[in-house]
Design a protein around this motif. Structure first.
Motif, PDB file in Angstrom:
ATOM      1  N   ASP A  98      32.032  37.589  28.836  1.00 22.51           N
ATOM      2  CA  ASP A  98      32.057  37.451  29.814  1.00 22.51           C
ATOM      3  C   ASP A  98      31.623  38.157  30.910  1.00 22.51           C
TER       4      ASP A  98
ATOM      5  N   TYR B  92      55.450  18.496  28.927  1.00 16.17           N
ATOM      6  CA  TYR B  92      55.680  20.000  28.919  1.00 16.17           C
ATOM      7  C   TYR B  92      56.122  20.600  30.297  1.00 16.17           C
TER       8      TYR B  92
ATOM      9  N   GLU C 136      30.039  26.208  33.764  1.00 17.83           N
ATOM     10  CA  GLU C 136      32.034  25.548  33.972  1.00 17.83           C
ATOM     11  C   GLU C 136      31.788  24.621  35.203  1.00 17.83           C
TER      12      GLU C 136
ATOM     13  N   ASN D  50      40.471  38.329  29.617  1.00 24.79           N
ATOM     14  CA  ASN D  50      40.418  39.958  29.049  1.00 24.79           C
ATOM     15  C   ASN D  50      42.072  40.393  29.206  1.00 24.79           C
TER      16      ASN D  50
ATOM     17  N   VAL E 180      52.137  23.419  36.049  1.00 27.62           N
ATOM     18  CA  VAL E 180      50.904  24.297  35.595  1.00 27.62           C
ATOM     19  C   VAL E 180      50.040  23.389  33.904  1.00 27.62           C
ATOM     20  N   LEU E 181      51.438  23.394  33.449  1.00 25.14           N
ATOM     21  CA  LEU E 181      50.821  22.793  32.289  1.00 25.14           C
ATOM     22  C   LEU E 181      50.350  21.239  31.801  1.00 25.14           C
ATOM     23  N   MET E 182      50.980  20.984  32.353  1.00 23.41           N
ATOM     24  CA  MET E 182      50.594  19.190  32.767  1.00 23.41           C
ATOM     25  C   MET E 182      49.502  19.249  33.770  1.00 23.41           C
TER      26      MET E 182
ATOM     27  N   GLY F  37      37.999  44.251  32.752  1.00 24.40           N
ATOM     28  CA  GLY F  37      37.504  43.948  31.392  1.00 24.40           C
ATOM     29  C   GLY F  37      39.121  44.799  29.841  1.00 24.40           C
ATOM     30  N   PHE F  38      39.032  43.954  28.806  1.00 26.32           N
ATOM     31  CA  PHE F  38      40.266  43.912  28.198  1.00 26.32           C
ATOM     32  C   PHE F  38      39.593  45.578  26.977  1.00 26.32           C
ATOM     33  N   HIS F  39      38.231  46.214  27.175  1.00 26.57           N
ATOM     34  CA  HIS F  39      37.869  47.014  26.276  1.00 26.57           C
ATOM     35  C   HIS F  39      38.318  48.518  27.393  1.00 26.57           C
TER      36      HIS F  39
ATOM     37  N   LYS G 152      41.600  19.056  21.228  1.00 28.27           N
ATOM     38  CA  LYS G 152      41.680  19.464  19.220  1.00 28.27           C
ATOM     39  C   LYS G 152      40.890  18.993  18.262  1.00 28.27           C
TER      40      LYS G 152
ATOM     41  N   LYS H  97      33.686  39.337  24.384  1.00 36.17           N
ATOM     42  CA  LYS H  97      35.026  37.882  25.016  1.00 36.17           C
ATOM     43  C   LYS H  97      33.451  36.910  25.494  1.00 36.17           C
TER      44      LYS H  97
ATOM     45  N   GLY I 117      47.617  21.166  35.793  1.00 30.59           N
ATOM     46  CA  GLY I 117      46.956  22.658  35.696  1.00 30.59           C
ATOM     47  C   GLY I 117      46.835  23.196  37.254  1.00 30.59           C
TER      48      GLY I 117
ATOM     49  N   ILE J 187      44.535  20.625  26.569  1.00 33.79           N
ATOM     50  CA  ILE J 187      44.271  21.810  25.216  1.00 33.79           C
ATOM     51  C   ILE J 187      44.342  21.460  24.343  1.00 33.79           C
TER      52      ILE J 187
ATOM     53  N   GLU K 287      36.043  23.674  42.383  1.00 38.52           N
ATOM     54  CA  GLU K 287      36.226  25.182  41.613  1.00 38.52           C
ATOM     55  C   GLU K 287      36.876  24.365  40.313  1.00 38.52           C
ATOM     56  N   PRO K 288      36.060  24.825  39.266  1.00 34.78           N
ATOM     57  CA  PRO K 288      37.010  24.083  38.326  1.00 34.78           C
ATOM     58  C   PRO K 288      38.249  24.527  37.452  1.00 34.78           C
ATOM     59  N   ARG K 289      38.538  23.437  37.743  1.00 33.25           N
ATOM     60  CA  ARG K 289      40.140  23.110  37.241  1.00 33.25           C
ATOM     61  C   ARG K 289      40.806  23.159  35.877  1.00 33.25           C
ATOM     62  N   TYR K 290      42.093  23.709  36.198  1.00 24.35           N
ATOM     63  CA  TYR K 290      42.699  24.905  34.934  1.00 24.35           C
ATOM     64  C   TYR K 290      43.273  23.936  33.935  1.00 24.35           C
ATOM     65  N   ALA K 291      42.891  24.053  32.798  1.00 21.22           N
ATOM     66  CA  ALA K 291      42.808  22.708  31.622  1.00 21.22           C
ATOM     67  C   ALA K 291      44.362  23.068  31.367  1.00 21.22           C
ATOM     68  N   SER K 292      44.781  21.616  30.981  1.00 21.33           N
ATOM     69  CA  SER K 292      46.246  21.066  31.418  1.00 21.33           C
ATOM     70  C   SER K 292      46.470  21.056  29.877  1.00 21.33           C
ATOM     71  N   LEU K 293      47.876  21.564  29.540  1.00 22.37           N
ATOM     72  CA  LEU K 293      48.148  22.090  27.813  1.00 22.37           C
ATOM     73  C   LEU K 293      47.955  20.788  27.353  1.00 22.37           C
TER      74      LEU K 293
ATOM     75  N   GLU L 241      33.289  40.398  33.156  1.00 18.86           N
ATOM     76  CA  GLU L 241      34.051  41.808  32.825  1.00 18.86           C
ATOM     77  C   GLU L 241      33.527  42.642  30.692  1.00 18.86           C
ATOM     78  N   ALA L 242      33.200  42.087  30.612  1.00 19.28           N
ATOM     79  CA  ALA L 242      32.741  42.545  28.446  1.00 19.28           C
ATOM     80  C   ALA L 242      31.770  43.854  29.368  1.00 19.28           C
TER      81      ALA L 242
ATOM     82  N   VAL M 177      32.807  33.615  26.574  1.00 16.57           N
ATOM     83  CA  VAL M 177      33.441  32.479  27.931  1.00 16.57           C
ATOM     84  C   VAL M 177      32.517  31.349  28.144  1.00 16.57           C
TER      85      VAL M 177
END
Lengths: 744, 253
Positions: free
Chosen positions: B12, A337, B40, A470, A450-452, A477-479, B197, B32, A454, B193, B184-190, B14-15, B34
């Motif tokens: 979450d 990506y 994490e 959220n 970002v995508l590859m 919070g989304f609510h 699966k 939500k 992170g 992701i 710092e937990p990483r941000y998952a790459s696409l 914030e829930a 998490v």
């Protein structure tokens, strides 16, 4: 038929049937071959890029050539360089067309149909046009040289090819004028009394002879001419055959139509002998020819290449809404990506690199560059192009992308901080005269990070996680999303789906305390105007603009698809937004997704319409505000051409006028929050919002009007941080409208 | 280096948490879920240690209802190699000991050099699982860790203690419970992701032992009373009224 008002091709060079003509054709063929060779090489490099369809809507594309190449509409946005370029383009263009016309007559119409058009009145105007064209082009070259080498604006980087190109054009024009002057000195305004006498003799010659004469070889001309009794005493020989020709074209009145040539011719006649003039003409003619041929080859080798590549770039320009980024096709099955190697850009984004003229207008308008960040859109385009050409030889050898040794595209060829400094304000794209898409390029690199990998700043990561969890970057919070509207005259579609518009509130309207007031104003205005709007409350989600512009296409698609499903479940047709980011996203980007087509309006469109219809009545001035400096939101203005609507609304408020920032409309200066910069720390250089606030301070403006939550936040902060809270304020247009309507 | 991470899915931060009217639990609709944030850190640390070693597998082990799969997949997207869900019913509950027993049973005999877990779950704040699992497996346990250096069969851990730091050397295998600041937990790459699966995720129906400690009732925290604006003619009068209220009504001064 007035054949006499014309002239002979290859005069002084063996005439139309001489050997030099053949030599010229041979050279021209070689030059064309070289031109095609270099062009094909370029095309091969471009085709190293990824596929992208840019051949739809041919008529629109061709019309673009008329607008942006022939009429130079974009180039003229900058006055001095614009007009100068217009002079050079059209000057050189007329000279080129003029030369081509002669080729068409000599090698086509005359050869095949014995038809001439290059004579008489046409010839006169032609002479004048080319003379003036040359003069304009010459002036333009001189002005360009002055700008480039004496004024030296920061945006221009002078490379050898710039000097070579200007000198080459200068020499072509000068040698062309000298040529004309010398020819005219020997013919039209010859000072040789014999030529004048010969002219009179020829005036009595038969029509048939006059008509045929231009095509006669020297030998034929000699024998034909000598048939005439006038030549019995002084027969025409090889040595003086030019006298016949010169006499034939001796015409002081005709010379008036070539004012520059005439001036030079008189100068030559007063300083040189006839023999000298003819010899000099021969030499200069070849020099001019060789320079012109060099020009054609050089067209594909340096600066002049833009004549070809920029025109192609205009033709292949993006025709989708300019505010929409290109989606990633088939995200589920793609293997990578974004772009980490230059050849991963589409062929069109690669062509951009060769189309760039280095004019620096993008840089001149870039908020990041102007606030001392490492980003220059011009550098991005050119450094990427250099990177491509560094890699191209190995790519042609089919070396795998990962194994090619070159500077890394991100981090070396382009600084990582440059990639992240972009506010996606579109100032570069809108001001580029040759339709380069710098923002898509930057976004592709962000997508890779970002995508590859992170990899992004901590704050941005947090914002994205907030959007994921959220559905808003703020982290609430989304609510809580619909809470701001408690007690207001608006219901959720779950409560009442029968509405005219869905009000897509967006994250700022839902969570930002300052902007909640603007959202509230909108709801009250709509209620007063009798327009029934509904909202989604907790069911609404983040539009995804920040995610997409930060390069997180996956998150954008997820958020957008969720919203689209919700809109569809309520059978929503018309949507109105207050936030320009949501507006652009819903209007221009959601249609890229399945089922994402809705009628989307920004409040400025809707409110202005209601004012015009008299449903919104603006009764009184607002808090004594007499003038409002309207700050264009990039996502309204440049992204969607909504420049006038907000101004019109402000003007409709009694006693209020709009004043302008120096940088306004398409050249407006970003507040600094676009492109997900809202969610990132700004640690390099000056703060963009301070620069923009300073613009207003310099003009002594008291009130800055906005129509975007990000602009409102950034400029309010700017006023605070620059200590102007006492004397300055920001106000959203909706707040003004509400107060003017006298709604409490 | 093979390691395991004990992971719990929690609401979450914030829930909006509402207790069911009968006090038997919380309302889960619209909440939500998490990964427990402390867990994490464990996932991230396990991935870092695997990357540093250049080989090994990270296994995620969780107990929870079906929805926990989503959180395990998130950890797999970050880079973990496989997951195990010890599946229980949505409202099935047992105490920490029963939960730890089931986890220990799953983790036993698997050659994990380190078993990471969060220092506590942010929902029930029990902070018991790590130490209990260690105990049940006969392993040493270092809790509230902010730094882990592995060398051979030992790990040197930093722990946050009141007013300072404690450096603990522990023989591996061991259980390490993670505190904020560890990483710092990483941000998952696409691609991560997408690959997640297809990574193995074993769902095992699990029956927890009967609890020895049971929760009688859940209650919402008391509603915060509305604020009051002290009225008065001038600042001095307002100040006097405020002092009086603080002394006589609130009894704080």
């Amino acid at each position: 038929m007035d054949y006499q008002i014309s002239r002979e091709v290859f005069f002084n060079l063996g005439g139309p049937h001489g050997v030099p003509r053949l030599i010229v054709y041979a050279i021209a063929l070689l030059v064309m071959a070289a031109f095609i060779y270099f062009l094909v090489k370029k095309i091969k490099v471009w085709r190293l890029g990824q596929p992208e369809k840019r051949t739809d809507k041919i008529v629109t594309r061709l019309w673009g050539i008329v607008e942006f190449v022939f009429l130079q509409i974009r180039i003229l946005k900058e006055k001095l360089p614009g007009i100068t370029h217009l002079f050079l383009f059209w000057g050189f263009g007329v000279l080129f067309v003029g030369t081509a016309l002669i080729v068409i007559q000599e090698d086509f119409t005359l050869l095949l149909f014995d038809a001439r058009f290059w004579y008489g009145a046409f010839y006169k105007w032609y002479s004048l046009a080319l003379d003036l064209a040359g003069l304009f082009a010459l002036i333009a070259v001189i002005v360009f040289a002055v700008i480039r080498y004496i004024v030296k604006p920061e945006r221009l980087d002078n490379k050898p090819t710039d000097a070579i190109s200007l000198i080459l054009i200068f020499l072509i024009l000068i040698s062309g004028f000298i040529n004309e002057g010398l020819r005219m000195a020997a013919t039209e305004v010859s000072t040789n009394p014999k030529v004048a006498a010969m002219s009179e003799v020829l005036a009595g010659a038969g029509d048939e002879f006059l008509r045929e004469m231009p095509e006669l070889t020297d030998e034929q001309l000699i024998s034909k001419a000598n048939e005439n009794p006038a030549f019995t005493d002084t027969p025409i020989t090889e040595e003086n055959v030019y006298l016949v020709r010169n006499g034939y074209y001796y015409d002081n009145n005709l010379a008036m139509w070539s004012p520059v040539g005439l001036t030079l011719a008189r100068a030559f006649n007063s300083t040189m002998s006839e023999g000298g003039i003819l010899t000099f003409h021969k030499i200069n003619w070849w020099i001019h020819l060789l320079l012109a041929m060099t020009f054609v080859v050089y067209l594909m080798l340096g600066k002049l290449m833009h004549i070809i590549t920029s025109s192609l770039n205009v033709f292949f320009r993006k025709l989708e809404p300019k505010g929409a980024l290109k989606p990633i096709e088939d995200m589920e099955n793609a293997e990578s990506y974004g772009v980490a190697y230059s050849e991963q850009f589409t062929w069109k984004l690669l062509m951009d690199g060769d189309a760039c003229t280095h004019c620096g207008r993008c840089q001149d308008n870039c908020p990041a560059w102007l606030s001392d960040k490492p980003l220059s859109p011009k550098k991005i385009v050119n450094d990427t192009n250099d990177n491509l050409y560094e890699r191209a030889p190995q790519l042609f050898k089919k070396v795998a992308s990962e194994e090619i040794e070159s500077k890394a595209l991100i981090g070396e060829a382009n600084e990582l901080d440059a990639v992240w400094s972009c506010t996606t304000c579109l100032a570069c794209v809108e001001n580029c005269p040759v339709m380069i898409d710098q923002v898509q390029k930057i976004n592709e690199m962000r997508r890779y990070k970002v995508l590859m990998e992170g990899e992004m700043s901590k704050e941005l990561t947090a914002a994205m996680q907030n959007m994921e969890k959220n559905s808003n970057p703020y982290g609430f919070g989304f609510h809580e999303r619909g809470n701001w509207a408690e007690g207001l005259p608006i219901k959720t579609l779950a409560e009442d789906p029968d509405v005219e518009y869905l009000y897509y509130v967006g994250c700022a309207g839902s969570f930002d305390d300052r902007y909640k007031k603007v959202a509230t104003a909108f709801v009250k205005i709509m209620a007063q105007a009798g327009v029934k709007v509904g909202m989604l409350g907790q069911e609404e989600g983040c539009c995804g603009d920040s995610a997409r512009r930060a390069g997180n296409e996956y998150l954008f698609a997820t958020l957008a698809q969720t919203n689209i499903e919700t809109f569809k479940s309520y059978n929503v047709k018309k949507i109105v937004t207050t936030c320009p980011h949501g507006y652009n996203c819903l209007k221009n980007e959601y249609p890229q997704l399945e089922g994402g087509k809705f009628e989307v309006y920004h409040f400025t469109e809707l409110v202005l319409d209601l004012i015009k219809k008299g449903r919104i009545k603006l009764n009184k001035s607002v808090d004594g505000i007499k003038e409002v400096a309207y700050h264009d939101s990039c996502f309204l203005g440049r992204y969607n051409d909504l420049y006038n609507q907000p101004r019109e609304i402000i003007k409709s408020i009694p006693g209020t006028k709009v004043v302008e920032f120096t940088r306004n409309k398409s050249k407006s200066y970003c507040c600094g929050a676009g492109g997900a910069r809202m969610w990132m720390e700004e640690t390099i250089g000056k703060r963009i919002n301070h620069v923009r606030t300073q613009d207003a301070i310099d003009k002594e403006y008291k009130t800055i009007g906005t129509a975007c939550p990000f602009c409102l936040t950034m400029l309010s902060d700017g006023i605070k941080e620059l200590g102007k809270e006492e004397s300055m304020q920001t106000i959203d247009i909706l707040e003004m409208v509400m107060k003017s309507m006298d709604i409490k | 280096m093979n390691s395991a991470v004990i992971l719990k899915q929690v609401p979450d931060t914030e829930a909006l948490i509402k207790v069911k009217p009968d006090g038997t639990g919380i309302v889960k609709e619209g909440v939500k879920f998490v990964i427990n944030p402390y867990d994490e850190f464990g996932v991230e640390e396990a991935l870092k240690k695997k990357e540093a070693a250049g080989s090994g597998e990270v296994t995620i082990v969780s107990i929870g209802p079906d929805r926990s799969v989503e959180s395990i997949r998130t950890a797999l997207a970050m880079g973990a190699d496989k997951g195990v869900l010890l599946k229980i019913g949505e409202d099935e509950y047992s105490d920490a000991l029963a939960t730890a027993k089931a986890l220990a049973e799953e983790l036993k005999g698997k050659d994990y050099k380190i078993i990471f877990c969060g220092k506590q779950a942010i929902d029930d704040d029990m902070a018991q699982i790590g130490p209990m699992v260690a105990e049940l497996m006969g392993l040493p346990c270092v809790t509230v860790v902010t730094k882990v250096d592995v060398s051979g069969d030992k790990a040197v851990c930093s722990r946050e203690i009141e007013g300072g730091k404690e450096i603990v050397e522990v023989a591996l295998p061991a259980v390490i419970s993670c505190q904020k600041g560890l990483n710092e937990p990483r941000y998952a790459s696409l691609p991560g992701i997408m690959k997640a699966k297809k990574k193995p995720l074993d769902i095992k129906d699990t029956k927890l032992d009967a609890p020895k400690a049971t929760i009688d009732k859940w209650e919402n925290p008391p509603q915060r009373a509305a604020g009051r604006i002290i009225e008065g003619d001038d600042a001095a009068a307002k100040a006097a009224a405020l002092v009086k209220a603080l002394r006589q009504e609130a009894k704080v001064i």
